[in-house]
Design a protein around this motif. Structure first.
Motif, short mmCIF file in Angstrom:
data_model
loop_
_atom_site.label_atom_id
_atom_site.label_comp_id
_atom_site.label_asym_id
_atom_site.label_seq_id
_atom_site.Cartn_x
_atom_site.Cartn_y
_atom_site.Cartn_z
N SER A 64 0.78 -1.17 -0.13
CA SER A 64 -0.04 0.15 -0.06
C SER A 64 0.83 1.30 -0.04
O SER A 64 0.20 2.38 -0.17
N TYR A 351 -18.18 -0.25 -5.91
CA TYR A 351 -16.89 -0.64 -6.79
C TYR A 351 -16.45 0.53 -7.49
O TYR A 351 -17.35 1.34 -8.20
N THR A 354 -10.09 3.28 -9.35
CA THR A 354 -9.16 4.14 -9.02
C THR A 354 -8.33 4.53 -9.94
O THR A 354 -7.67 5.62 -9.61
N GLN A 362 -6.76 -0.71 -11.23
CA GLN A 362 -6.83 -0.74 -9.88
C GLN A 362 -8.15 -0.25 -9.42
O GLN A 362 -8.83 0.58 -9.96
N GLU A 364 -11.22 -0.39 -6.01
CA GLU A 364 -11.64 -0.53 -4.55
C GLU A 364 -12.93 -0.92 -4.48
O GLU A 364 -14.02 -0.16 -5.02
N ARG A 366 -15.84 -0.76 -1.34
CA ARG A 366 -16.26 -0.44 -0.16
C ARG A 366 -17.56 -1.17 0.22
O ARG A 366 -18.57 -0.98 -0.28
N SER A 392 -4.65 -8.72 -4.92
CA SER A 392 -5.86 -8.45 -3.85
C SER A 392 -5.18 -8.08 -2.61
O SER A 392 -4.36 -8.69 -2.33
N ASN A 394 -6.33 -6.80 1.81
CA ASN A 394 -7.48 -6.55 2.77
C ASN A 394 -8.68 -7.30 2.47
O ASN A 394 -9.72 -6.98 3.01
N SER A 422 -13.14 -1.31 3.50
CA SER A 422 -12.57 -1.41 2.11
C SER A 422 -11.44 -2.27 1.64
O SER A 422 -10.60 -2.60 2.57
N GLY A 424 -8.96 -3.79 -1.83
CA GLY A 424 -8.51 -3.36 -3.18
C GLY A 424 -7.85 -4.40 -3.94
O GLY A 424 -7.68 -5.44 -3.33
#
Length: 443
Positions: A64, A351, A354, A362, A364, A366, A392, A394, A422, A424
């Motif tokens: 990250s 969705y 980003t 890429q 993200e 939530r 991926s 998290n 969230s 990613g």
């Protein structure tokens, strides 16, 4: 060891004569190029590095960090890699992922091999020739990435002893890289632990530049205690400018065990003269130089005083960084579809793309809890255009064809009413990259 800068008019004249004799190459459409002592991206637009160093090889899980330094305004990240001689080897797959993370976050990647550090003085340090072996083993990963990647042959390749062969060794290394098919811009570090107090790089840079058949080499000095006055900094960098040779400050700090560098002058002179720089370092320093961390424990919301100075201070990254123009033509992220309010006790998922570039993106996701707290969640979707997930974080994510199922990690499943978590991922696409419709199930 520390030696003061002295006048060297004859050396400067020799550098000028030699560089002027070279002529300047046309911009290479395939990637970065050098002309007139400046660095240009593949669009022919001047590019001035404004970024940080990141110790990836020691903290490979901190992926990250790329998004974090970009969010703070950086346009470049210099990534620490290992050939496997002193630390765990960064594999071809890992390096490919690093490049993907740089591209996803619209950062230029300067890749460096750290195992050369202090050769001739530091036990276990490897030669530049050995570093070239590593780069050639990555040829398949580096091929086609000339627009996004600069190859820094070896970090601080000599200590304060046995550095007389610096010019010959670098010239030979560059020739081998070119013969091996690497057409990237090459970065060359100074000896003397990068600080060049002996002026070995300064006085031999022209001959090393001439040894590159592509004339596509940039020189890098590391400014710590040797460079503690404005006169030393402006004299050293100014000689490269006058000679028409490209120079960057590949590392520097606000303090060091060998003295107190003048970081204000480094920043001000570089800004006034179009010189790139990369601060050391994002996070994770040890061995008594923990004060050089820009962020505490890799947390972008917890910048140190040094981090605040470099990112937010005068002539710092936020004021002066400009994104490489090659990223300016990337389509903007797709606007996510509106979502309906979550049912009581349930959850919804949104969705967002980003970042997006040719062939990759890429995204993200939530997840938001409804009117009651939940203890876990599962989001799912089906890609409509044959997209696929390549990495991926998290989340516990699985794919079956174009259908994706994403379950919470151990630490982000419990959400209070209305709270969000969230995750990613990186993905690939061809043709169209439409936003799918998401489902969310709570437990």
């Amino acid at each position: 060891m520390k030696t003061r800068l002295s006048a060297a008019g004859a050396t400067l004249l020799a550098l000028l004569v030699t560089v002027l004799a070279f002529g300047q190459p046309a911009h290479a459409a395939a990637g970065f190029s050098v002309a007139g002592g400046k660095l240009y991206d593949a669009n022919g637009t001047e590019f001035i590095m404004r970024g940080v160093n990141h110790a990836h090889t020691w903290y490979p899980q901190q992926t990250s960090s790329f998004a974090d330094v970009k969010a703070l305004g950086a346009n470049t990240v210099r990534v620490v890699l290992s050939s496997g001689d002193r630390w765990t080897r960064n594999t071809n797959a890992d390096v490919a992922n690093v490049i993907s993370l740089c591209k996803a976050n619209r950062l230029i990647c300067v890749l460096e091999v750290h195992d050369t550090t202090g050769y001739g003085e530091q036990s276990g340090a490897i030669t530049l020739a050995r570093a070239v072996d590593y780069w050639l083993s990555l040829a398949d990963v580096l091929s086609g990435q000339e627009k996004y990647v600069i190859v820094n042959i070896g970090n601080e390749p000599y200590g304060n002893q046995n550095y007389a062969s610096w010019a010959t060794d670098n010239a030979n290394a560059i020739k081998r890289l070119r013969a091996g098919g690497l057409s990237h811009t090459i970065m060359v570090d100074a000896p003397n632990w990068g600080q060049d107090w002996s002026f070995t790089m300064r006085d031999n840079a022209a001959s090393v530049f001439a040894a590159d058949p592509a004339r596509n080499t940039v020189f890098s000095v590391h400014m710590y205690g040797v460079f503690d006055t404005a006169a030393e900094i402006s004299d050293y960098l100014g000689r490269f400018r006058s000679a028409g040779l490209p120079i960057v400050v590949g590392e520097f700090g606000f303090n060091h065990s060998d003295g107190n560098p003048d970081e204000d002058t480094i920043l001000a002179y570089s800004q006034a003269n179009g010189i790139g720089w990369l601060g050391w370092s994002w996070s994770g320093n040890g061995g008594g130089v923990e004060y050089l961390d820009l962020a505490t424990n890799f947390n972008p919301a917890s910048l140190t005083d040094w981090g605040q100075r470099l990112f937010n201070g005068a002539n710092g990254i936020r004021q002066t960084a400009r994104q490489a123009s090659i990223f300016d033509s990337i389509p903007p992220p797709t606007t996510p579809p509106p979502t309906t309010p979550p049912p009581a006790g349930g959850c919804t998922a949104t969705y967002t793309v980003t970042n997006q570039w040719q062939g990759g993106f890429q995204a993200e996701v939530r997840v938001t809890a409804g009117a009651r707290a939940i203890t876990g969640w599962t989001a799912g979707w089906t890609f409509a255009n044959s997209q696929s997930v390549t990495q991926s974080w998290n989340v516990a994510l699985t794919s079956s064809g174009t259908t994706v199922t994403a379950r919470n990690a151990e630490y982000n499943g419990r959400l209070a009413a209305g709270a969000s978590a969230s995750f990613g991922f990186l993905g690939s696409w061809t043709g169209t990259n439409s936003v799918p419709t998401l489902s969310c199930t709570a437990s």
